[in-house]
Design a protein around this motif. Structure first.
Motif, short mmCIF file in Angstrom:
data_model
loop_
_atom_site.label_atom_id
_atom_site.label_comp_id
_atom_site.label_asym_id
_atom_site.label_seq_id
_atom_site.Cartn_x
_atom_site.Cartn_y
_atom_site.Cartn_z
N UNK A 1 2.71 0.11 -3.52
CA UNK A 1 2.50 -1.23 -2.99
C UNK A 1 3.88 -1.85 -2.82
N UNK A 2 4.07 -2.57 -1.72
CA UNK A 2 5.40 -3.04 -1.34
C UNK A 2 5.43 -4.56 -1.13
N UNK A 3 6.65 -5.09 -1.04
CA UNK A 3 6.85 -6.54 -0.80
C UNK A 3 6.15 -7.39 -1.84
N UNK A 4 6.22 -6.98 -3.09
CA UNK A 4 5.43 -7.67 -4.12
C UNK A 4 5.88 -9.10 -4.39
N UNK A 5 7.12 -9.43 -4.04
CA UNK A 5 7.59 -10.80 -4.27
C UNK A 5 7.50 -11.66 -3.01
N UNK A 6 7.03 -11.10 -1.92
CA UNK A 6 6.98 -11.82 -0.66
C UNK A 6 5.96 -12.97 -0.68
N UNK A 7 4.89 -12.81 -1.45
CA UNK A 7 3.94 -13.90 -1.60
C UNK A 7 2.69 -13.80 -0.76
N UNK A 8 2.57 -12.78 0.08
CA UNK A 8 1.38 -12.68 0.93
C UNK A 8 0.55 -11.43 0.65
N UNK A 9 0.72 -10.86 -0.53
CA UNK A 9 -0.03 -9.65 -0.87
C UNK A 9 -1.51 -9.97 -1.05
N UNK A 10 -2.35 -9.14 -0.48
CA UNK A 10 -3.79 -9.24 -0.62
C UNK A 10 -4.20 -8.24 -1.71
N UNK A 11 -4.31 -8.72 -2.95
CA UNK A 11 -4.57 -7.84 -4.08
C UNK A 11 -5.88 -7.07 -3.91
N UNK A 12 -6.92 -7.74 -3.46
CA UNK A 12 -8.21 -7.05 -3.30
C UNK A 12 -8.09 -5.89 -2.31
N UNK A 13 -7.38 -6.11 -1.22
CA UNK A 13 -7.16 -5.05 -0.24
C UNK A 13 -6.37 -3.90 -0.86
N UNK A 14 -5.36 -4.22 -1.67
CA UNK A 14 -4.56 -3.18 -2.32
C UNK A 14 -5.37 -2.38 -3.32
N UNK A 15 -6.25 -3.05 -4.07
CA UNK A 15 -7.08 -2.33 -5.03
C UNK A 15 -8.06 -1.40 -4.33
N UNK A 16 -8.57 -1.81 -3.17
CA UNK A 16 -9.43 -0.94 -2.37
C UNK A 16 -8.64 0.26 -1.87
N UNK A 17 -7.41 0.02 -1.43
CA UNK A 17 -6.55 1.11 -0.96
C UNK A 17 -6.23 2.08 -2.11
N UNK A 18 -5.94 1.53 -3.30
CA UNK A 18 -5.70 2.38 -4.46
C UNK A 18 -6.92 3.23 -4.77
N UNK A 19 -8.10 2.63 -4.74
CA UNK A 19 -9.31 3.39 -5.03
C UNK A 19 -9.50 4.52 -4.01
N UNK A 20 -9.13 4.27 -2.76
CA UNK A 20 -9.21 5.32 -1.75
C UNK A 20 -8.28 6.49 -2.07
N UNK A 21 -7.08 6.21 -2.55
CA UNK A 21 -6.15 7.29 -2.93
C UNK A 21 -6.67 8.01 -4.16
N UNK A 22 -7.22 7.27 -5.11
CA UNK A 22 -7.80 7.90 -6.29
C UNK A 22 -8.94 8.85 -5.90
N UNK A 23 -9.81 8.43 -4.99
CA UNK A 23 -10.90 9.30 -4.54
C UNK A 23 -10.35 10.55 -3.87
N UNK A 24 -9.34 10.37 -3.03
CA UNK A 24 -8.74 11.51 -2.34
C UNK A 24 -8.12 12.50 -3.34
N UNK A 25 -7.49 11.99 -4.36
CA UNK A 25 -6.80 12.84 -5.32
C UNK A 25 -7.71 13.46 -6.37
N UNK A 26 -8.71 12.73 -6.83
CA UNK A 26 -9.44 13.16 -8.03
C UNK A 26 -10.89 13.58 -7.80
N UNK A 27 -11.44 13.33 -6.60
CA UNK A 27 -12.85 13.72 -6.38
C UNK A 27 -12.96 14.83 -5.37
#
Length: 192
Positions: free
Chosen positions: A166-192
Protein backbone atom coordinates in the motif's frame (compact mmCIF):
# COMPACT_ATOMS: atom_id res chain seq x y z
CA UNK A 1 -4.68 -27.84 9.27
CA UNK A 2 -2.40 -25.29 7.60
CA UNK A 3 -0.30 -23.18 9.95
CA UNK A 4 0.59 -19.52 9.47
CA UNK A 5 2.84 -17.26 11.49
CA UNK A 6 1.89 -13.58 11.27
CA UNK A 7 4.86 -11.33 11.99
CA UNK A 8 4.09 -7.72 12.81
CA UNK A 9 7.30 -5.85 11.94
CA UNK A 10 5.99 -2.40 12.86
CA UNK A 11 8.08 -0.15 15.07
CA UNK A 12 6.17 2.54 16.94
CA UNK A 13 7.05 6.23 16.69
CA UNK A 14 4.73 8.69 18.46
CA UNK A 15 2.85 10.92 16.06
CA UNK A 16 4.47 9.50 12.94
CA UNK A 17 4.05 5.74 13.02
CA UNK A 18 1.39 4.72 15.50
CA UNK A 19 0.81 1.31 13.88
CA UNK A 20 -2.88 1.71 13.08
CA UNK A 21 -2.56 0.78 9.39
CA UNK A 22 -0.36 -2.22 10.16
CA UNK A 23 -2.88 -3.35 12.78
CA UNK A 24 -5.75 -3.01 10.27
CA UNK A 25 -3.86 -5.10 7.69
CA UNK A 26 -2.96 -7.77 10.24
CA UNK A 27 -6.55 -7.91 11.52
CA UNK A 28 -7.72 -8.45 7.92
CA UNK A 29 -5.15 -11.22 7.41
CA UNK A 30 -6.04 -12.87 10.75
CA UNK A 31 -9.74 -12.88 9.85
CA UNK A 32 -8.96 -14.34 6.42
CA UNK A 33 -6.76 -17.12 7.84
CA UNK A 34 -9.18 -18.08 10.60
CA UNK A 35 -12.12 -18.08 8.16
CA UNK A 36 -10.15 -20.47 5.93
CA UNK A 37 -9.20 -22.91 8.71
CA UNK A 38 -5.58 -21.90 9.26
CA UNK A 39 -4.02 -22.24 12.68
CA UNK A 40 -2.53 -18.81 13.45
CA UNK A 41 0.31 -17.69 15.68
CA UNK A 42 1.59 -14.13 16.10
CA UNK A 43 4.77 -12.23 16.70
CA UNK A 44 4.91 -8.49 17.30
CA UNK A 45 8.57 -7.54 17.19
CA UNK A 46 8.12 -4.16 18.89
CA UNK A 47 6.75 -5.95 21.96
CA UNK A 48 8.77 -8.46 23.90
CA UNK A 49 9.37 -11.86 22.34
CA UNK A 50 11.13 -15.00 23.46
CA UNK A 51 13.89 -16.12 21.09
CA UNK A 52 13.37 -19.83 21.80
CA UNK A 53 9.64 -19.52 21.18
CA UNK A 54 10.29 -17.62 17.93
CA UNK A 55 12.59 -20.39 16.69
CA UNK A 56 9.85 -22.92 17.37
CA UNK A 57 7.27 -20.78 15.53
CA UNK A 58 9.45 -20.57 12.41
CA UNK A 59 9.86 -24.36 12.32
CA UNK A 60 6.13 -24.84 13.06
CA UNK A 61 4.81 -22.56 10.31
CA UNK A 62 3.81 -23.69 6.83
CA UNK A 63 3.44 -20.04 5.87
CA UNK A 64 4.66 -16.67 7.08
CA UNK A 65 2.70 -13.48 6.58
CA UNK A 66 5.13 -10.62 7.22
CA UNK A 67 3.68 -7.11 7.52
CA UNK A 68 5.97 -4.14 8.04
CA UNK A 69 6.29 -0.48 7.16
CA UNK A 70 9.25 0.37 4.98
CA UNK A 71 11.38 2.81 6.96
CA UNK A 72 14.20 4.52 5.07
CA UNK A 73 14.11 1.94 2.26
CA UNK A 74 14.24 -1.14 4.51
CA UNK A 75 13.11 -2.98 7.60
CA UNK A 76 12.55 -1.07 10.83
CA UNK A 77 15.69 -1.57 12.92
CA UNK A 78 13.83 -3.46 15.64
CA UNK A 79 12.65 -5.93 12.99
CA UNK A 80 16.16 -6.43 11.61
CA UNK A 81 17.25 -7.00 15.23
CA UNK A 82 14.52 -9.65 15.58
CA UNK A 83 15.87 -11.58 12.60
CA UNK A 84 19.46 -11.20 13.78
CA UNK A 85 18.61 -12.48 17.27
CA UNK A 86 16.34 -15.33 16.24
CA UNK A 87 18.27 -16.61 13.24
CA UNK A 88 21.72 -16.51 14.84
CA UNK A 89 20.76 -17.92 18.23
CA UNK A 90 22.08 -21.44 17.90
CA UNK A 91 19.51 -23.28 15.81
CA UNK A 92 20.46 -23.81 12.22
CA UNK A 93 17.60 -23.04 9.85
CA UNK A 94 20.06 -23.07 7.00
CA UNK A 95 23.61 -23.61 6.12
CA UNK A 96 24.97 -21.59 3.27
CA UNK A 97 24.51 -24.51 0.87
CA UNK A 98 28.06 -24.84 -0.38
CA UNK A 99 29.95 -28.12 -0.25
CA UNK A 100 33.64 -28.95 -0.54
CA UNK A 101 32.65 -32.26 -2.12
CA UNK A 102 30.13 -30.83 -4.61
CA UNK A 103 31.22 -27.56 -6.23
CA UNK A 104 27.85 -27.26 -8.03
CA UNK A 105 26.12 -26.42 -4.73
CA UNK A 106 25.62 -22.67 -4.58
CA UNK A 107 25.73 -20.19 -1.73
CA UNK A 108 22.29 -19.61 -0.24
CA UNK A 109 20.88 -22.97 -1.29
CA UNK A 110 21.04 -24.69 2.10
CA UNK A 111 17.75 -23.58 3.66
CA UNK A 112 16.34 -26.14 6.07
CA UNK A 113 12.82 -24.73 6.43
CA UNK A 114 10.06 -25.46 3.98
CA UNK A 115 7.02 -23.44 3.16
CA UNK A 116 6.16 -20.06 1.75
CA UNK A 117 6.09 -16.44 2.84
CA UNK A 118 4.21 -13.30 1.86
CA UNK A 119 5.41 -9.73 2.30
CA UNK A 120 2.84 -7.05 3.07
CA UNK A 121 4.40 -3.59 2.92
CA UNK A 122 3.33 -0.05 3.71
CA UNK A 123 5.07 2.82 1.93
CA UNK A 124 4.87 6.57 1.84
CA UNK A 125 6.17 6.67 -1.75
CA UNK A 126 3.79 6.26 -4.70
CA UNK A 127 3.68 3.09 -6.79
CA UNK A 128 4.93 5.10 -9.77
CA UNK A 129 8.46 5.07 -8.27
CA UNK A 130 8.79 1.33 -8.95
CA UNK A 131 9.50 -0.31 -12.32
CA UNK A 132 10.19 3.17 -13.67
CA UNK A 133 13.66 3.90 -15.04
CA UNK A 134 13.19 7.57 -14.10
CA UNK A 135 11.73 6.77 -10.66
CA UNK A 136 13.44 6.99 -7.32
CA UNK A 137 14.28 3.26 -7.32
CA UNK A 138 16.09 3.47 -10.69
CA UNK A 139 13.80 1.03 -12.47
CA UNK A 140 13.67 -1.60 -9.72
CA UNK A 141 10.38 -3.39 -9.16
CA UNK A 142 8.79 -3.40 -5.72
CA UNK A 143 10.24 -6.84 -4.98
CA UNK A 144 13.68 -5.90 -6.31
CA UNK A 145 13.71 -2.84 -4.05
CA UNK A 146 13.04 -5.19 -1.10
CA UNK A 147 15.57 -7.84 -2.10
CA UNK A 148 17.31 -7.98 1.27
CA UNK A 149 14.07 -9.03 2.99
CA UNK A 150 13.33 -11.61 0.31
CA UNK A 151 16.85 -13.00 0.67
CA UNK A 152 16.36 -13.58 4.42
CA UNK A 153 13.49 -15.93 3.67
CA UNK A 154 15.14 -17.50 0.63
CA UNK A 155 18.23 -18.31 2.70
CA UNK A 156 15.94 -20.16 5.12
CA UNK A 157 14.53 -22.25 2.25
CA UNK A 158 11.16 -20.50 1.95
CA UNK A 159 9.41 -19.65 -1.32
CA UNK A 160 8.06 -16.18 -2.07
CA UNK A 161 4.41 -15.53 -2.75
CA UNK A 162 2.91 -12.44 -4.36
CA UNK A 163 3.72 -9.27 -2.42
CA UNK A 164 1.01 -6.85 -1.27
CA UNK A 165 1.85 -3.18 -0.81
CA UNK A 166 0.00 0.00 0.00
CA UNK A 167 1.43 3.37 -1.02
CA UNK A 168 1.08 7.11 -0.34
CA UNK A 169 0.03 6.39 3.23
CA UNK A 170 0.61 9.97 4.39
CA UNK A 171 -1.11 11.59 1.42
CA UNK A 172 -4.48 11.59 3.18
CA UNK A 173 -6.73 10.11 0.50
CA UNK A 174 -6.29 6.40 1.16
CA UNK A 175 -9.46 4.34 0.94
CA UNK A 176 -8.83 1.78 3.71
CA UNK A 177 -11.84 -0.37 2.85
CA UNK A 178 -10.70 -0.62 -0.76
CA UNK A 179 -7.18 -1.55 0.39
CA UNK A 180 -8.46 -4.26 2.73
CA UNK A 181 -10.48 -5.74 -0.15
CA UNK A 182 -7.36 -5.66 -2.32
CA UNK A 183 -5.34 -7.33 0.45
CA UNK A 184 -7.96 -10.05 0.77
CA UNK A 185 -7.72 -10.64 -2.98
CA UNK A 186 -3.94 -11.16 -2.72
CA UNK A 187 -4.43 -13.45 0.27
CA UNK A 188 -6.92 -15.56 -1.73
CA UNK A 189 -4.52 -15.71 -4.67
CA UNK A 190 -1.62 -16.77 -2.46
CA UNK A 191 -3.24 -19.09 0.08
CA UNK A 192 -6.34 -20.69 -1.51
Amino acid sequence: MKKVLIINGHQHYDGVAEGNLTNDLIKCAKTFFEKNDFEVKFTYVDKSYDIEEEKEKLVWADYIFFQYPVYWMGLPWITKKYFDEVLTSGIHYANDGRSREDKSKKYGSGGLLSGKYMLSLTYNCPTSEFSNKDGYFDGLSLDEANISTHKIFQFLGLEAMKTYSIHDIFKGDMDLEKELIRLEGVLKENFL
